[in-house]
Design a protein around this motif. Structure first.
Motif, PDB file in Angstrom:
ATOM      1  N   GLY A  38      46.477   9.903 -11.711  1.00  0.00           N
ATOM      2  CA  GLY A  38      46.401   8.454 -11.817  1.00  0.00           C
ATOM      3  C   GLY A  38      45.087   7.875 -11.334  1.00  0.00           C
ATOM      4  N   ASP A  39      44.450   8.511 -10.317  1.00  0.00           N
ATOM      5  CA  ASP A  39      43.180   7.987  -9.820  1.00  0.00           C
ATOM      6  C   ASP A  39      42.030   8.225 -10.792  1.00  0.00           C
ATOM      7  N   LEU A  40      42.230   9.124 -11.778  1.00  0.00           N
ATOM      8  CA  LEU A  40      41.190   9.384 -12.770  1.00  0.00           C
ATOM      9  C   LEU A  40      41.409   8.591 -14.057  1.00  0.00           C
ATOM     10  N   LEU A  41      42.631   8.075 -14.255  1.00  0.00           N
ATOM     11  CA  LEU A  41      42.976   7.410 -15.505  1.00  0.00           C
ATOM     12  C   LEU A  41      42.679   5.917 -15.436  1.00  0.00           C
ATOM     13  N   ALA A  42      42.164   5.379 -16.536  1.00  0.00           N
ATOM     14  CA  ALA A  42      42.005   3.935 -16.666  1.00  0.00           C
ATOM     15  C   ALA A  42      43.313   3.313 -17.150  1.00  0.00           C
ATOM     16  N   PHE A  43      43.889   3.854 -18.226  1.00  0.00           N
ATOM     17  CA  PHE A  43      45.205   3.428 -18.691  1.00  0.00           C
ATOM     18  C   PHE A  43      45.728   4.453 -19.686  1.00  0.00           C
ATOM     19  N   VAL A  44      47.016   4.368 -19.974  1.00  0.00           N
ATOM     20  CA  VAL A  44      47.706   5.284 -20.889  1.00  0.00           C
ATOM     21  C   VAL A  44      48.556   4.448 -21.840  1.00  0.00           C
ATOM     22  N   LYS A  78      49.113  18.745 -31.011  1.00  0.00           N
ATOM     23  CA  LYS A  78      47.679  19.010 -30.882  1.00  0.00           C
ATOM     24  C   LYS A  78      47.100  18.119 -29.793  1.00  0.00           C
ATOM     25  N   GLN A  79      46.054  18.636 -29.180  1.00  0.00           N
ATOM     26  CA  GLN A  79      45.348  17.908 -28.132  1.00  0.00           C
ATOM     27  C   GLN A  79      43.855  18.027 -28.367  1.00  0.00           C
ATOM     28  N   TYR A  80      43.145  16.924 -28.186  1.00  0.00           N
ATOM     29  CA  TYR A  80      41.698  16.954 -28.347  1.00  0.00           C
ATOM     30  C   TYR A  80      41.081  15.811 -27.546  1.00  0.00           C
ATOM     31  N   GLU A  81      39.809  15.976 -27.205  1.00  0.00           N
ATOM     32  CA  GLU A  81      39.062  14.941 -26.491  1.00  0.00           C
ATOM     33  C   GLU A  81      38.115  14.250 -27.468  1.00  0.00           C
ATOM     34  N   LYS A  82      37.849  12.987 -27.172  1.00  0.00           N
ATOM     35  CA  LYS A  82      37.070  12.179 -28.107  1.00  0.00           C
ATOM     36  C   LYS A  82      36.438  11.022 -27.345  1.00  0.00           C
ATOM     37  N   PHE A  83      35.258  10.593 -27.780  1.00  0.00           N
ATOM     38  CA  PHE A  83      34.596   9.414 -27.217  1.00  0.00           C
ATOM     39  C   PHE A  83      34.370   9.522 -25.709  1.00  0.00           C
ATOM     40  N   ALA A  84      34.097  10.715 -25.197  1.00  0.00           N
ATOM     41  CA  ALA A  84      33.672  10.957 -23.819  1.00  0.00           C
ATOM     42  C   ALA A  84      34.774  10.734 -22.780  1.00  0.00           C
ATOM     43  N   THR A  85      35.621   9.731 -22.915  1.00  0.00           N
ATOM     44  CA  THR A  85      36.657   9.461 -21.912  1.00  0.00           C
ATOM     45  C   THR A  85      38.052   9.393 -22.515  1.00  0.00           C
ATOM     46  N   TYR A 131      52.699  10.905 -33.963  1.00  0.00           N
ATOM     47  CA  TYR A 131      52.928  10.085 -32.769  1.00  0.00           C
ATOM     48  C   TYR A 131      52.043  10.619 -31.657  1.00  0.00           C
ATOM     49  N   CYS A 132      51.351   9.719 -30.956  1.00  0.00           N
ATOM     50  CA  CYS A 132      50.337  10.170 -30.009  1.00  0.00           C
ATOM     51  C   CYS A 132      50.503   9.489 -28.655  1.00  0.00           C
ATOM     52  N   ARG A 133      50.100  10.233 -27.614  1.00  0.00           N
ATOM     53  CA  ARG A 133      49.927   9.692 -26.260  1.00  0.00           C
ATOM     54  C   ARG A 133      48.444   9.751 -25.945  1.00  0.00           C
ATOM     55  N   ASN A 134      47.903   8.632 -25.536  1.00  0.00           N
ATOM     56  CA  ASN A 134      46.456   8.513 -25.345  1.00  0.00           C
ATOM     57  C   ASN A 134      46.155   8.287 -23.872  1.00  0.00           C
ATOM     58  N   PHE A 135      45.311   9.151 -23.306  1.00  0.00           N
ATOM     59  CA  PHE A 135      44.900   9.059 -21.911  1.00  0.00           C
ATOM     60  C   PHE A 135      43.422   8.659 -21.882  1.00  0.00           C
ATOM     61  N   ILE A 136      43.139   7.488 -21.338  1.00  0.00           N
ATOM     62  CA  ILE A 136      41.767   7.006 -21.250  1.00  0.00           C
ATOM     63  C   ILE A 136      41.315   7.152 -19.804  1.00  0.00           C
TER      64      ILE A 136
END
Length: 538
Positions: free
Chosen positions: A9-15, A326-333, A254-259
């Motif tokens: 949680g301390d690393l996440l901006a929002f989900v 599937k999981q992938y990273e995108k847009f740096a954060t 359907y996706c879960r997004n971690f920013i």
């Protein structure tokens, strides 16, 4: 899912979680079977013989209508070129209609593709009815029209219409586009890039907009565009057949997004996720995540792979029957967990559009379970490239400063003096620091001169470890500099020095160690280092 938020949680901006891509098939409920088509032409239209020419006439009429529609609305209509991605080709027209804040069709593509049709044949043996013909469903290649639409509710969408009976339609929707329209309507600020929200003024409103997408909203907009752009039937034909469209989900994501707040944790967490996923996400774990029980009669895939896509990005996939996570990273954060299904029967779900809420509930559970498994695997130490970053040269303006090496004795001595003697509020002048260094370590002025010290001070200042009082030439460590100095000194004197001595010079006898917690910790560290060396060697 809650475990992932609790641990990081301390690393996440929002989900947030939402539907991403939705592909829907539209079937004409009164003309989907051969006997219905025969009844339509013979008893409603009044054609005695249902022939290939009769079916082709409907195709010709619809194609002429599409050409006239494009001409009257001054819309570009072109054949799709091989090797050209349609979505990329229409981007200029999409931006143009968005700038005008207008809604409607902005581009039409024509494409020769396979689709469901009917084959007309004469009976092999004569029948009592000389006009009797056999209609059988088949797949053949014919013209399809792609209508690119900007809808006021669903946002950008695509409607594909087959130009031959039974005029099957396909709709390509995106949940992020719907959310964007909802946030704009509520005047909530956000930053959206491609297919992801990277910042939002109200996270709760973002999730509420995602949850608002319902079968009723989708059906209303699809019925509207089908009436406008679909094949035409007269009022008499509609009244006698009660024509309507049945919408079925063909593909859904359907996706879960971690920013994250910064780039470092997302990249390292994704690397570790791929590493652990390949080794620990076995068939039993995959079945547990998807909520199924393994048996010998199960068909489809049960595997994990890492795919490389364009621009060097990697995607971790876990397959289950005709679906995959599937999981992938995108847009740096941006980190996304996405569940893709091409057959809802794998989850014992019905494909009708009315069952969209059941699909959302089931997919939320699966993606949440996947995030929980990953949180447990990722709750470990990962490499932070602090030493690597400090060791690289840095350029400020036109001046290039060298990196700071952890094994440089000059830097270690300087940081120790600044850390242990830095109690002066106004900071230290260069001469005071120089005097403290060569008196503390019994150095001569020729061994470490004042110019060498000033060179080191400029280097520390460039890397953000040292700051200078603007009114005078006095220096003191920054908060980051204090942390780096502690790390360097503890690493050399308290950790690296004793452990290196025990590894290469003399290892104390474990059976006669003193009753000291620190000494016991050193023995445990020696044992752990040896185990790490053995594991890496294996």
């Amino acid at each position: 899912m809650e475990l992932f938020t609790q641990l990081f949680g301390d690393l996440l901006a929002f989900v947030y979680h939402c539907f991403d891509r939705i592909v829907i098939y539209g079937y004409l409920s009164g003309l989907s079977r051969p006997e219905q088509v025969v009844h339509f032409f013979r008893h409603v239209v009044g054609v005695p013989v249902v022939s290939k020419e009769v079916l082709s006439q409907r195709t010709t009429d619809y194609q002429a209508w599409v050409e006239a529609f494009a001409r009257n609305h001054r819309l570009p209509i072109e054949w799709a070129e091989k090797g050209v991605r349609k979505e990329d080709h229409v981007v200029p027209w999409q931006r143009r209609i968005a700038r005008k804040r207008a809604y409607g069709v902005y581009y039409i593509f024509k494409s020769m593709e396979q689709g469901p049709t009917f084959r007309v044949s004469v009976p092999k043996y004569p029948t009592k009815d000389p006009h009797h013909r056999i209609l059988a469903p088949q797949r053949s290649r014919f013209t399809h029209y792609y209508f690119y639409i900007r809808d006021e509710t669903l946002g950008p969408m695509v409607m594909r219409v087959a130009s031959f009976f039974p005029f099957q339609t396909t709709y390509y929707l995106n949940g992020h586009s719907f959310i964007e329209q909802e946030l704009n309507r509520a005047r909530i600020g956000f930053r959206k890039t491609d297919n992801a929200f990277l910042a939002v003024a109200d996270v709760a409103a973002l999730q509420a907009a995602a949850d608002k997408l319902s079968p009723q909203i989708i059906r209303k907009r699809l019925d509207y565009w089908t009436l406008i752009l679909g094949p035409k039937f007269s009022a008499k034909e509609r009244s006698q057949l009660n024509l309507s469209r049945f919408y079925a989900i063909a593909q859904i994501e359907y996706c879960r997004n971690f920013i994250f707040k910064r780039n470092f944790p997302i990249h390292k967490l994704f690397e570790r996720s791929c590493e652990f996923g390949l080794w620990r996400l076995t068939a039993d774990k995959i079945a547990e995540i998807f909520g199924a029980r393994l048996n010998r009669t199960m068909r489809g895939k049960l595997a994990t792979v890492i795919d490389r896509i364009e621009h060097g990005h990697h995607v971790f996939r876990a397959y289950f029957k005709h679906a995959f996570l599937k999981q992938y990273e995108k847009f740096a954060t941006f980190l996304r967990n996405e569940l893709v299904s091409n057959n809802l029967a794998d989850f014992h779900l019905k494909k009708g559009l009315d069952h969209l809420d059941a699909v959302r509930e089931r997919f939320q559970t699966i993606t949440g379970r996947f995030a929980g498994f990953q949180a447990q695997w990722l709750n470990v130490h990962v490499d932070f490239p602090l030493l690597q970053r400090l060791g690289l040269p840095i350029t400020i303006g036109a001046v290039r400063y060298p990196g700071i090496k952890i094994h440089d004795p000059r830097v270690i001595r300087l940081l120790e003096v600044l850390l242990h003697g830095g109690s002066q509020v106004g900071g230290w002048t260069a001469k005071q620091i120089h005097h403290a260094v060569f008196t503390t370590f019994h150095l001569s002025d020729s061994t470490y001169g004042l110019n060498q010290l000033r060179y080191d001070l400029r280097k520390l200042k460039a890397h953000g470890l040292l700051q200078r009082d603007g009114s005078c030439y006095a220096y003191r460590l920054t908060p980051k500099g204090v942390q780096v100095a502690l790390l360097f000194l503890f690493f050399h004197k308290r950790l690296c020095g004793p452990l290196a001595n025990s590894r290469f010079h003399h290892c104390p006898d474990i059976h006669h160690k003193p009753a000291s917690k620190l000494e016991a910790a050193y023995h445990r560290a020696d044992k752990a280092i040896q185990q790490i060396v053995d594991l890496l060697a294996a």
